[in-house]
Every structure is written in C-alpha cells, then in structure tokens.
Design a protein around this motif. Structure first.
Motif, PDB file in Angstrom:
ATOM      1  N   LEU A 104       0.815  -1.215   0.000  1.00 43.55           N
ATOM      2  CA  LEU A 104       0.000   0.000   0.000  1.00 43.55           C
ATOM      3  C   LEU A 104       0.851   1.269   0.000  1.00 43.55           C
ATOM      4  CD1 LEU A 104      -2.789  -1.125   2.485  1.00 43.55           C
ATOM      5  CD2 LEU A 104      -3.058  -0.692   0.040  1.00 43.55           C
ATOM      6  N   CYS A 105       2.006   1.224   0.664  1.00 42.46           N
ATOM      7  CA  CYS A 105       2.896   2.395   0.722  1.00 42.46           C
ATOM      8  C   CYS A 105       3.846   2.461  -0.471  1.00 42.46           C
ATOM      9  CB  CYS A 105       3.728   2.351   2.006  1.00 42.46           C
ATOM     10  SG  CYS A 105       2.794   2.601   3.503  1.00 42.46           S
ATOM     11  N   LYS A 106       3.879   1.387  -1.272  1.00 47.52           N
ATOM     12  CA  LYS A 106       4.777   1.297  -2.426  1.00 47.52           C
ATOM     13  C   LYS A 106       6.247   1.406  -2.010  1.00 47.52           C
ATOM     14  CE  LYS A 106       1.399   2.961  -5.779  1.00 47.52           C
ATOM     15  NZ  LYS A 106       0.238   2.808  -4.969  1.00 47.52           N
ATOM     16  N   VAL A 107       6.594   0.670  -0.937  1.00 44.75           N
ATOM     17  CA  VAL A 107       7.980   0.582  -0.474  1.00 44.75           C
ATOM     18  C   VAL A 107       8.309  -0.894  -0.284  1.00 44.75           C
ATOM     19  CG1 VAL A 107       7.982   2.833   0.668  1.00 44.75           C
ATOM     20  CG2 VAL A 107       7.335   0.809   1.960  1.00 44.75           C
ATOM     21  N   SER A 108       9.575  -1.183  -0.020  1.00 42.87           N
ATOM     22  CA  SER A 108       9.971  -2.573   0.207  1.00 42.87           C
ATOM     23  C   SER A 108       9.469  -3.043   1.570  1.00 42.87           C
ATOM     24  CB  SER A 108      11.486  -2.717   0.139  1.00 42.87           C
ATOM     25  OG  SER A 108      12.080  -2.120   1.282  1.00 42.87           O
ATOM     26  N   ARG A 109       9.421  -4.354   1.727  1.00 46.12           N
ATOM     27  CA  ARG A 109       9.003  -4.950   2.995  1.00 46.12           C
ATOM     28  C   ARG A 109       9.970  -4.544   4.120  1.00 46.12           C
ATOM     29  NH1 ARG A 109       9.806  -9.068   6.174  1.00 46.12           N
ATOM     30  NH2 ARG A 109       8.066 -10.190   7.098  1.00 46.12           N
ATOM     31  N   VAL A 110      11.247  -4.417   3.788  1.00 37.68           N
ATOM     32  CA  VAL A 110      12.264  -4.033   4.782  1.00 37.68           C
ATOM     33  C   VAL A 110      12.007  -2.614   5.294  1.00 37.68           C
ATOM     34  CG1 VAL A 110      14.724  -3.616   5.131  1.00 37.68           C
ATOM     35  CG2 VAL A 110      13.976  -5.607   3.827  1.00 37.68           C
ATOM     36  N   THR A 111      11.721  -1.686   4.377  1.00 39.00           N
ATOM     37  CA  THR A 111      11.443  -0.302   4.770  1.00 39.00           C
ATOM     38  C   THR A 111      10.188  -0.227   5.627  1.00 39.00           C
ATOM     39  OG1 THR A 111      12.493   0.510   2.753  1.00 39.00           O
ATOM     40  CG2 THR A 111      11.041   2.039   3.911  1.00 39.00           C
ATOM     41  N   ALA A 112       9.151  -0.953   5.230  1.00 41.83           N
ATOM     42  CA  ALA A 112       7.917  -0.974   6.021  1.00 41.83           C
ATOM     43  C   ALA A 112       8.172  -1.572   7.395  1.00 41.83           C
ATOM     44  CB  ALA A 112       6.833  -1.771   5.290  1.00 41.83           C
ATOM     45  N   GLY A 113       8.989  -2.616   7.465  1.00 45.13           N
ATOM     46  CA  GLY A 113       9.326  -3.235   8.750  1.00 45.13           C
ATOM     47  C   GLY A 113      10.071  -2.283   9.670  1.00 45.13           C
ATOM     48  N   MET A 114      11.008  -1.511   9.102  1.00 49.77           N
ATOM     49  CA  MET A 114      11.754  -0.537   9.923  1.00 49.77           C
ATOM     50  C   MET A 114      10.820   0.542  10.452  1.00 49.77           C
ATOM     51  SD  MET A 114      15.491  -0.215   8.021  1.00 49.77           S
ATOM     52  CE  MET A 114      14.930   1.116   7.041  1.00 49.77           C
ATOM     53  N   ALA A 115       9.904   1.007   9.608  1.00 51.39           N
ATOM     54  CA  ALA A 115       8.952   2.029  10.040  1.00 51.39           C
ATOM     55  C   ALA A 115       8.053   1.477  11.143  1.00 51.39           C
ATOM     56  CB  ALA A 115       8.121   2.504   8.849  1.00 51.39           C
ATOM     57  N   LEU A 116       7.596   0.238  10.991  1.00 55.50           N
ATOM     58  CA  LEU A 116       6.732  -0.368  12.009  1.00 55.50           C
ATOM     59  C   LEU A 116       7.480  -0.588  13.319  1.00 55.50           C
ATOM     60  CD1 LEU A 116       4.732  -2.797   9.759  1.00 55.50           C
ATOM     61  CD2 LEU A 116       3.770  -0.977  11.165  1.00 55.50           C
ATOM     62  N   MET A 117       8.760  -0.955  13.252  1.00 54.82           N
ATOM     63  CA  MET A 117       9.542  -1.105  14.490  1.00 54.82           C
ATOM     64  C   MET A 117       9.643   0.219  15.236  1.00 54.82           C
ATOM     65  SD  MET A 117      12.603  -3.850  13.957  1.00 54.82           S
ATOM     66  CE  MET A 117      13.138  -3.394  12.326  1.00 54.82           C
TER      67      MET A 117
END
Length: 67
Positions: A30-43
């Motif tokens: 949904l954010c059009k970013v990689s899973r790694v970037t989304a994971g860092m943001a969620l952390m």
C-alpha cells in the motif's frame, strides 16, 4: 524527510483508515515501499507505542493503537 519517516506517515494514515489489521507485506504494498522499509517504520512505531501487534501463527497484524 527520509524514506522511513515518509513511510511512517503513510502507515499511520493507512492504519487509521483500515481497522482490520494489516501485515508488513500488505502495508509495504500500500505504501509502495519494500518490505524491509515498512518493517523498519513499524519497528519505530512499535517503539514509540503507537502501534499494537497481534501475532496469529507466523503472521503479525498491525493496528493503530486506539486512545
């Protein structure tokens, strides 16, 4: 504003609109970013106490913490 910070803003908007809970992959798509970037943001959001995480099997559902 960096990529992670922009992703945090997008994740906040998405989780406020969608209360059913979303996985890291769904948020990344949904954010059009990689899973790694989304994971860092969620952390970061988890560390700030903004997001609730519910573990179901090997899946984590993320919710915006209601106040």
């Amino acid at each position: 504003m960096g990529k992670v910070e922009q992703t945090i803003v997008n994740i906040k908007r998405i989780l406020l609109e969608d209360t059913r809970g979303l996985t890291i992959q769904e948020l990344a798509d949904l954010c059009k970013v990689s899973r790694v970037t989304a994971g860092m943001a969620l952390m970061k959001l988890e560390g700030m106490g903004e997001v609730d995480v519910r573990v179901i099997g090997n899946c984590k559902l993320h919710y915006w913490k209601s106040t």
